[in-house]
Design an enzyme around this catalytic site. Sequence first.
Site, PDB file in Angstrom:
ATOM      1  N   ARG A   1      -4.130  10.855   4.849  1.00  0.00           N
ATOM      2  CA  ARG A   1      -3.233  12.069   4.823  1.00  0.00           C
ATOM      3  C   ARG A   1      -2.131  11.590   3.525  1.00  0.00           C
ATOM      4  NH1 ARG A   1       0.358  14.353   8.405  1.00  0.00           N
ATOM      5  NH2 ARG A   1       2.120  13.861   7.094  1.00  0.00           N
TER       6      ARG A   1
ATOM      7  N   ILE B   1       8.943   7.040  16.464  1.00  0.00           N
ATOM      8  CA  ILE B   1       8.538   7.695  15.383  1.00  0.00           C
ATOM      9  C   ILE B   1       7.511   8.803  15.504  1.00  0.00           C
ATOM     10  CG2 ILE B   1       7.980   7.479  12.752  1.00  0.00           C
ATOM     11  CD1 ILE B   1      10.719   6.402  13.372  1.00  0.00           C
TER      12      ILE B   1
ATOM     13  N   CYS C   1      -4.033  13.769  13.152  1.00  0.00           N
ATOM     14  CA  CYS C   1      -4.577  12.361  13.038  1.00  0.00           C
ATOM     15  C   CYS C   1      -4.318  11.851  13.992  1.00  0.00           C
ATOM     16  CB  CYS C   1      -4.229  11.687  11.500  1.00  0.00           C
ATOM     17  SG  CYS C   1      -2.591  10.817  11.827  1.00  0.00           S
TER      18      CYS C   1
ATOM     19  N   ASP D   1       5.244   0.762  11.803  1.00  0.00           N
ATOM     20  CA  ASP D   1       3.886   0.192  11.496  1.00  0.00           C
ATOM     21  C   ASP D   1       3.539  -1.246  11.923  1.00  0.00           C
ATOM     22  OD1 ASP D   1       3.007   2.607  10.173  1.00  0.00           O
ATOM     23  OD2 ASP D   1       3.435   1.744   8.114  1.00  0.00           O
TER      24      ASP D   1
ATOM     25  N   ARG E   1       1.370  15.076  13.251  1.00  0.00           N
ATOM     26  CA  ARG E   1       1.906  14.692  11.781  1.00  0.00           C
ATOM     27  C   ARG E   1       2.009  15.845  10.985  1.00  0.00           C
ATOM     28  NH1 ARG E   1      -0.517   8.830  10.038  1.00  0.00           N
ATOM     29  NH2 ARG E   1       1.725   8.648   8.709  1.00  0.00           N
ATOM     30  N   PRO E   2       2.548  16.727  11.017  1.00  0.00           N
ATOM     31  CA  PRO E   2       2.812  18.136  10.086  1.00  0.00           C
ATOM     32  C   PRO E   2       3.538  17.683   8.960  1.00  0.00           C
ATOM     33  CG  PRO E   2       4.557  18.281  11.670  1.00  0.00           C
ATOM     34  CD  PRO E   2       3.650  16.902  12.152  1.00  0.00           C
ATOM     35  N   VAL E   3       3.248  18.583   7.937  1.00  0.00           N
ATOM     36  CA  VAL E   3       3.742  18.602   6.677  1.00  0.00           C
ATOM     37  C   VAL E   3       4.964  19.465   6.488  1.00  0.00           C
ATOM     38  CG1 VAL E   3       1.825  17.094   5.730  1.00  0.00           C
ATOM     39  CG2 VAL E   3       1.997  19.801   5.464  1.00  0.00           C
ATOM     40  N   ASP E   4       5.449  20.256   7.448  1.00  0.00           N
ATOM     41  CA  ASP E   4       6.497  21.208   7.291  1.00  0.00           C
ATOM     42  C   ASP E   4       7.546  20.932   6.478  1.00  0.00           C
ATOM     43  OD1 ASP E   4       6.790  19.534   9.531  1.00  0.00           O
ATOM     44  OD2 ASP E   4       8.466  20.871  10.130  1.00  0.00           O
ATOM     45  N   LEU E   5       8.196  19.888   6.756  1.00  0.00           N
ATOM     46  CA  LEU E   5       9.326  19.463   5.674  1.00  0.00           C
ATOM     47  C   LEU E   5       8.886  19.402   4.359  1.00  0.00           C
ATOM     48  CD1 LEU E   5      10.927  16.403   7.871  1.00  0.00           C
ATOM     49  CD2 LEU E   5      11.409  18.916   7.952  1.00  0.00           C
TER      50      LEU E   5
ATOM     51  N   LYS F   1       0.704  -1.193  -0.016  1.00  0.00           N
ATOM     52  CA  LYS F   1      -0.114   0.055   0.040  1.00  0.00           C
ATOM     53  C   LYS F   1       0.954   1.244   0.092  1.00  0.00           C
ATOM     54  CE  LYS F   1      -1.782   1.511   3.887  1.00  0.00           C
ATOM     55  NZ  LYS F   1      -1.644   3.091   4.313  1.00  0.00           N
ATOM     56  N   ASN F   2       1.907   1.243   0.965  1.00  0.00           N
ATOM     57  CA  ASN F   2       2.544   2.563   1.047  1.00  0.00           C
ATOM     58  C   ASN F   2       3.596   2.794  -0.222  1.00  0.00           C
ATOM     59  OD1 ASN F   2       1.232   3.147   3.321  1.00  0.00           O
ATOM     60  ND2 ASN F   2       2.875   2.563   4.790  1.00  0.00           N
TER      61      ASN F   2
ATOM     62  N   ARG G   1      -8.419  -0.299   4.999  1.00  0.00           N
ATOM     63  CA  ARG G   1      -7.756   0.516   4.435  1.00  0.00           C
ATOM     64  C   ARG G   1      -6.331  -0.119   3.834  1.00  0.00           C
ATOM     65  NH1 ARG G   1      -6.260   5.358   7.731  1.00  0.00           N
ATOM     66  NH2 ARG G   1      -4.924   5.482   6.178  1.00  0.00           N
TER      67      ARG G   1
HETATM   68  C1  UD1 Z   1       4.844   6.865   6.054  1.00  0.00           C
HETATM   69  C2  UD1 Z   1       3.918   5.795   5.900  1.00  0.00           C
HETATM   70  C3  UD1 Z   1       3.295   5.473   7.306  1.00  0.00           C
HETATM   71  C4  UD1 Z   1       4.439   5.105   8.297  1.00  0.00           C
HETATM   72  C5  UD1 Z   1       5.438   6.340   8.338  1.00  0.00           C
HETATM   73  C6  UD1 Z   1       6.779   5.906   9.238  1.00  0.00           C
HETATM   74  C7  UD1 Z   1       2.743   6.196   3.994  1.00  0.00           C
HETATM   75  C8  UD1 Z   1       1.552   6.493   3.173  1.00  0.00           C
HETATM   76  N1  UD1 Z   1       2.715   6.331   4.986  1.00  0.00           N
HETATM   77  O1  UD1 Z   1       3.956   7.996   6.677  1.00  0.00           O
HETATM   78  O2  UD1 Z   1       2.531   4.166   7.412  1.00  0.00           O
HETATM   79  O3  UD1 Z   1       3.952   4.837   9.693  1.00  0.00           O
HETATM   80  O4  UD1 Z   1       5.918   6.489   7.018  1.00  0.00           O
HETATM   81  O5  UD1 Z   1       7.492   4.955   8.442  1.00  0.00           O
HETATM   82  O6  UD1 Z   1       3.856   5.607   3.226  1.00  0.00           O
HETATM   83  N2  UD1 Z   1       6.848  14.831  10.265  1.00  0.00           N
HETATM   84  C9  UD1 Z   1       7.130  16.056  10.559  1.00  0.00           C
HETATM   85  N3  UD1 Z   1       6.772  16.961   9.508  1.00  0.00           N
HETATM   86  C10 UD1 Z   1       6.815  16.652   8.276  1.00  0.00           C
HETATM   87  C11 UD1 Z   1       6.880  15.296   7.986  1.00  0.00           C
HETATM   88  C12 UD1 Z   1       6.878  14.273   8.952  1.00  0.00           C
HETATM   89  O7  UD1 Z   1       7.324  16.573  11.687  1.00  0.00           O
HETATM   90  O8  UD1 Z   1       6.723  17.524   7.465  1.00  0.00           O
HETATM   91  C13 UD1 Z   1       7.122  13.883  11.358  1.00  0.00           C
HETATM   92  C14 UD1 Z   1       5.920  13.043  11.669  1.00  0.00           C
HETATM   93  O9  UD1 Z   1       4.933  13.603  12.318  1.00  0.00           O
HETATM   94  C15 UD1 Z   1       6.492  11.732  12.312  1.00  0.00           C
HETATM   95  C16 UD1 Z   1       7.897  11.540  11.642  1.00  0.00           C
HETATM   96  O10 UD1 Z   1       7.976  12.786  11.114  1.00  0.00           O
HETATM   97  O11 UD1 Z   1       6.576  12.024  13.738  1.00  0.00           O
HETATM   98  C17 UD1 Z   1       7.799  10.587  10.338  1.00  0.00           C
HETATM   99  O12 UD1 Z   1       6.724  10.812   9.522  1.00  0.00           O
HETATM  100  P1  UD1 Z   1       6.879  10.412   7.876  1.00  0.00           P
HETATM  101  O13 UD1 Z   1       8.023   9.460   7.660  1.00  0.00           O
HETATM  102  O14 UD1 Z   1       6.786  11.623   7.168  1.00  0.00           O
HETATM  103  O15 UD1 Z   1       5.635   9.527   7.707  1.00  0.00           O
HETATM  104  P2  UD1 Z   1       4.620   9.510   6.681  1.00  0.00           P
HETATM  105  O16 UD1 Z   1       5.432   9.732   5.540  1.00  0.00           O
HETATM  106  O17 UD1 Z   1       3.360  10.355   6.861  1.00  0.00           O
END
Ligand code: UD1
Length: 420
Positions: free
Chosen positions: A92, A327, A116, A305, A121-125, A22-23, A397
């Site tokens: 997400r 994580i 969530c 996961d 889980r922000p998207v700042d990066l 899926k991922n 899902r």
């Molecule tokens: C992906 C996987 C999810 C898995 C996770 C970690 C998919 C669709 N989902 O989620 O199943 O649990 O990797 O292996 O592939 N973070 C920030 N800012 C950002 C981005 C991330 O602070 O801009 C933080 C997140 O809150 C979290 C950590 O970084 O604490 C890791 O997140 P990330 O690796 O980005 O997870 P996803 O890509 O959302």
Amino acid sequence: MDRIRIRGGRRLAGQIAIGGAKNAALPLMAASILADEPLTLTNTPALADIATLATLLEQLGVVVTRDGRTMKLDCARVTSTTAPYDLVRKMRASVLVLGPLVARERRARVSLPGGCAIGARPVDLHLKGLEAMGARIELAEGYVEALAPQGLRGAEIVFPFVSVGATENLLMAATLARGTTVLKNAAREPEVEDLAHCLVAMGARIEGIGGDRLTIHGVDRLAAATHAILPDRIETGTYAMAAAITGGDVELTGTRIGLLEATVASMRTAGITVEPTASGFRVRRDGPIQGTDVMTEPYPGFATDLQAQMMALLTVAEGASMITETIFENRFMHVPELRRMGANINLHGSSAMVRGVRRLTGAPVMATDLRASVSLVIAGLAAGGETVVNRVYHLDRGYERLEDKLAACGADIERLKDTA
Ligand code: UD1
């Protein structure tokens, strides 16, 4: 809402076929936006999250056709650059359309995913990376608006910590940027590697695939390609733990040990036998489960996961186990539910102390995310009496025909259809 009923205590034996990841499928589908020719994906899993992203892509102009496990995504023309709230809030990973849209159309408007169940889980990066590549980012009315009227340009981006999604989004964006992009401290998850291989098949120029430093030389356009999605290592690990908790003997096919070495190492320490076979690997347990400490980490470490499933397994171990989640800050929602089944678990911040009990007992339970839900199924397989897992839509899902696959190996499990 459907529920799943399990009568525990049956030993699992037989074979379980593992589907496509899926991922990996989600970012690969988003990558179709980058090309004006079709992307064909094989080994596509039939999951609710895949359908959600297909619906979003259709709204953006991608023509999606499915024939069994083959999915063709044709984005001859992008007809909309907006990813609306009602779809992004469902999943997400919808944010993965951001990089490809800005790269191809020089603009995108994507609803912010918001909080969530497993943390902020922000998207700042993702956003900082696009800014470094020349996009102007504005946040308004719950949407991220990204504009790059001159197109994206290559940049050096150093991630302060590993993010799978941000690596994927910026990797995709960089394929069409002017000049060279370097992603440092990039995620090394096999799904990122799979995406990179597919992008190369589409004509992208990427160096360092599989490592934590990716160098991308932008090209003018990407073209048609066909790509086979790699096996789902999380589905694999989940069934491995299901087999182990029942003292079973199950062969997982269409997958490979190499995708989950840290998990296999922990399972072996816990007394589970794991052996490669011609088409996958075999999981067997004859003796007791031994308490084992586990810490989640970015790949190649133990996957977050699989943390909930491993915890379910260790609830019935001999001795104690310390499980540490590094994580996500709030990923122990399965703990109160496992306790209701008789597990002895104490939480201390980001660690859970699990003291093994002789036997779990069935109970009605529910969980608020995908992996937490499946950990309750695993616990239910070993529990005395009946377990009913509510909110099955979480399982749908990420797990295809979960109850059929387990029943075929001897589990007493069935889906109770909602008749209301
Ligand atoms: C992906 C996987 C999810 C898995 C996770 C970690 C998919 C669709 N989902 O989620 O199943 O649990 O990797 O292996 O592939 N973070 C920030 N800012 C950002 C981005 C991330 O602070 O801009 C933080 C997140 O809150 C979290 C950590 O970084 O604490 C890791 O997140 P990330 O690796 O980005 O997870 P996803 O890509 O959302």
